[in-house]
Write a protein that holds these residues in place. Structure first.
Motif, PDB file in Angstrom:
ATOM      1  N   VAL A 169      50.376  61.921  53.513  1.00 39.32           N
ATOM      2  CA  VAL A 169      50.170  63.098  52.465  1.00 39.32           C
ATOM      3  C   VAL A 169      50.128  62.424  51.115  1.00 39.32           C
ATOM      4  CG1 VAL A 169      50.924  65.221  51.423  1.00 39.32           C
ATOM      5  CG2 VAL A 169      51.025  64.827  53.915  1.00 39.32           C
ATOM      6  N   VAL A 170      51.304  61.729  50.802  1.00 37.28           N
ATOM      7  CA  VAL A 170      51.307  61.169  49.575  1.00 37.28           C
ATOM      8  C   VAL A 170      50.240  60.215  49.187  1.00 37.28           C
ATOM      9  CG1 VAL A 170      52.751  59.763  48.048  1.00 37.28           C
ATOM     10  CG2 VAL A 170      53.797  61.411  49.217  1.00 37.28           C
ATOM     11  N   ARG A 171      49.872  59.223  50.050  1.00 33.33           N
ATOM     12  CA  ARG A 171      48.855  58.365  49.871  1.00 33.33           C
ATOM     13  C   ARG A 171      47.493  58.902  49.857  1.00 33.33           C
ATOM     14  NH1 ARG A 171      51.942  55.661  53.647  1.00 33.33           N
ATOM     15  NH2 ARG A 171      50.913  56.013  55.287  1.00 33.33           N
ATOM     16  N   ALA A 172      47.238  60.034  50.580  1.00 31.95           N
ATOM     17  CA  ALA A 172      45.865  60.876  50.360  1.00 31.95           C
ATOM     18  C   ALA A 172      45.977  61.551  49.136  1.00 31.95           C
ATOM     19  CB  ALA A 172      45.794  61.762  51.420  1.00 31.95           C
ATOM     20  N   LEU A 192      43.025  68.196  52.945  1.00 31.93           N
ATOM     21  CA  LEU A 192      43.957  67.333  53.236  1.00 31.93           C
ATOM     22  C   LEU A 192      44.377  66.911  54.531  1.00 31.93           C
ATOM     23  CD1 LEU A 192      46.592  65.692  52.000  1.00 31.93           C
ATOM     24  CD2 LEU A 192      47.908  67.604  51.973  1.00 31.93           C
ATOM     25  N   GLY A 193      44.392  68.189  55.321  1.00 35.01           N
ATOM     26  CA  GLY A 193      44.625  68.118  56.801  1.00 35.01           C
ATOM     27  C   GLY A 193      43.865  66.870  57.657  1.00 35.01           C
ATOM     28  N   GLU A 206      50.041  75.506  59.875  1.00 29.99           N
ATOM     29  CA  GLU A 206      51.677  75.725  59.492  1.00 29.99           C
ATOM     30  C   GLU A 206      52.210  74.716  59.436  1.00 29.99           C
ATOM     31  OE1 GLU A 206      55.244  78.326  61.376  1.00 29.99           O
ATOM     32  OE2 GLU A 206      53.226  78.583  62.333  1.00 29.99           O
ATOM     33  N   TRP A 207      52.000  73.828  60.321  1.00 25.88           N
ATOM     34  CA  TRP A 207      52.877  72.168  60.305  1.00 25.88           C
ATOM     35  C   TRP A 207      52.389  71.629  58.957  1.00 25.88           C
ATOM     36  CZ3 TRP A 207      50.281  67.564  60.396  1.00 25.88           C
ATOM     37  CH2 TRP A 207      51.038  66.486  60.313  1.00 25.88           C
ATOM     38  N   LEU A 208      51.320  71.668  58.731  1.00 22.65           N
ATOM     39  CA  LEU A 208      50.922  70.907  57.299  1.00 22.65           C
ATOM     40  C   LEU A 208      51.703  71.485  56.235  1.00 22.65           C
ATOM     41  CD1 LEU A 208      49.573  68.791  55.720  1.00 22.65           C
ATOM     42  CD2 LEU A 208      47.499  70.292  55.870  1.00 22.65           C
TER      43      LEU A 208
END
Length: 304
Positions: free
Chosen positions: A240-243, A255-256, A274-276
């Motif tokens: 997530v941080v890299r994206a 993002l997903g 929900e997980w994301l």
């Protein structure tokens, strides 16, 4: 097992320091007494291979060469650098940035010099505080890490007990010599007395006293097994941080798919919307990302 410490502590100390000073691994953080650079190396080295740390350390200091440079940096850029170099938990980057800010704003740009005061810096625990005090200011206590425990247990039969290890380490360390002593005993554990010992090949200076070398029993305290990184929540937090480091802002649905090929916004369990959202909320709670709600969906960006 009961400890059998040799009576001649001076001979033990001299043997180890002479061995270390004659030949040791040449890491760049061993060629400086700058507390900022030592702090960077210590935080980077937490559960990270030193070969990976060397490259990241050089790149980090090229970008932020002084503590003031790091304090003035955008925190999102620091976190993105950390994730991009696979340096483990991104919170370490956040805390390192905040510690640098503390040094500038609360200590007028000058690092504290003793372990107790260094622990006031964000994210700096007892081990890291002592390492910085030792290697920057020669003002630390005896370091007790996994390598040191292994050496003391094998060589002198020190029981697998934190208090026993701390007492034995303190007994051996020569007063006012924490810089060379702590480097030397950790080098011994890393080079000669690893999980697979190399006593003769590495010329271990403690063979004449070592119970394990005499008996052939190289049992050592258990080393906690690291949980698998592949497929872990920690791995996806890093993705997530890299994206986000490559985009000013992304919606959750944008993002997903960038972090998981099987992302299914309406699904259940791992890989679902929900997980994301849970990953993103965790990162927001840690102060690493910002989440905003808009008509076209939930948007996420690195915190500036």
């Amino acid at each position: 097992m009961s400890a059998h410490l040799p009576d001649d502590h001076d001979a033990v100390r001299e043997a180890l320091t002479e061995w270390y000073e004659a030949d040791h691994r040449d890491f760049p953080w061993r060629r400086t007494d700058d507390p900022y650079r030592i702090l960077v190396s210590e935080v980077m080295s937490q559960q990270t291979q030193l070969s990976r740390v060397e490259e990241a350390y050089a790149d980090f200091l090229d970008r932020w060469p002084e503590v003031g440079d790091l304090a003035a940096a955008d925190r999102g850029e620091v976190v993105s650098f950390w994730s991009g170099h696979s340096l483990g938990y991104n919170n370490r980057a956040k805390y390192l940035h905040e510690a640098a800010t503390q040094v500038i704003e609360e200590y007028d740009g000058t690092f504290p010099t003793d372990p107790e005061d260094l622990r006031e810096l964000m994210g700096v625990g007892p081990y890291t505080a002592n390492a910085v005090a030792s290697f920057a200011f020669n003002n630390g206590d005896a370091v007790v890490d996994t390598n040191v425990k292994r050496v003391l247990h094998r060589a002198f039969g020190v029981p697998d007990d934190d208090a026993e290890f701390a007492e034995a380490a303190a007994d051996f360390m020569p007063e006012g010599k924490s810089r060379v002593w702590n480097n030397a005993i950790m080098e011994l554990g890393g080079v000669a007395c690893g999980q697979s010992p190399r006593c003769d090949e590495a010329g271990c200076p403690w063979r004449r006293w070592c119970r394990a070398y005499e008996t052939g029993d190289f049992t050592a305290p258990d080393v906690p097994e690291q949980p698998s990184f592949e497929g872990s929540r920690r791995q996806f937090r890093g993705k997530v941080v890299r994206a986000l480091g490559n985009h000013d802002e992304l919606t959750l649905d944008e993002l997903g798919p960038r972090i998981r090929v099987d992302y299914a916004p309406d699904g259940d369990g791992e890989g679902s919307g929900e997980w994301l959202r849970g990953l993103v909320d965790d990162l927001a709670d840690d102060g690493l990302v910002e989440v905003t709600e808009a008509d076209d969906g939930t948007a996420v960006r690195l915190r500036r």
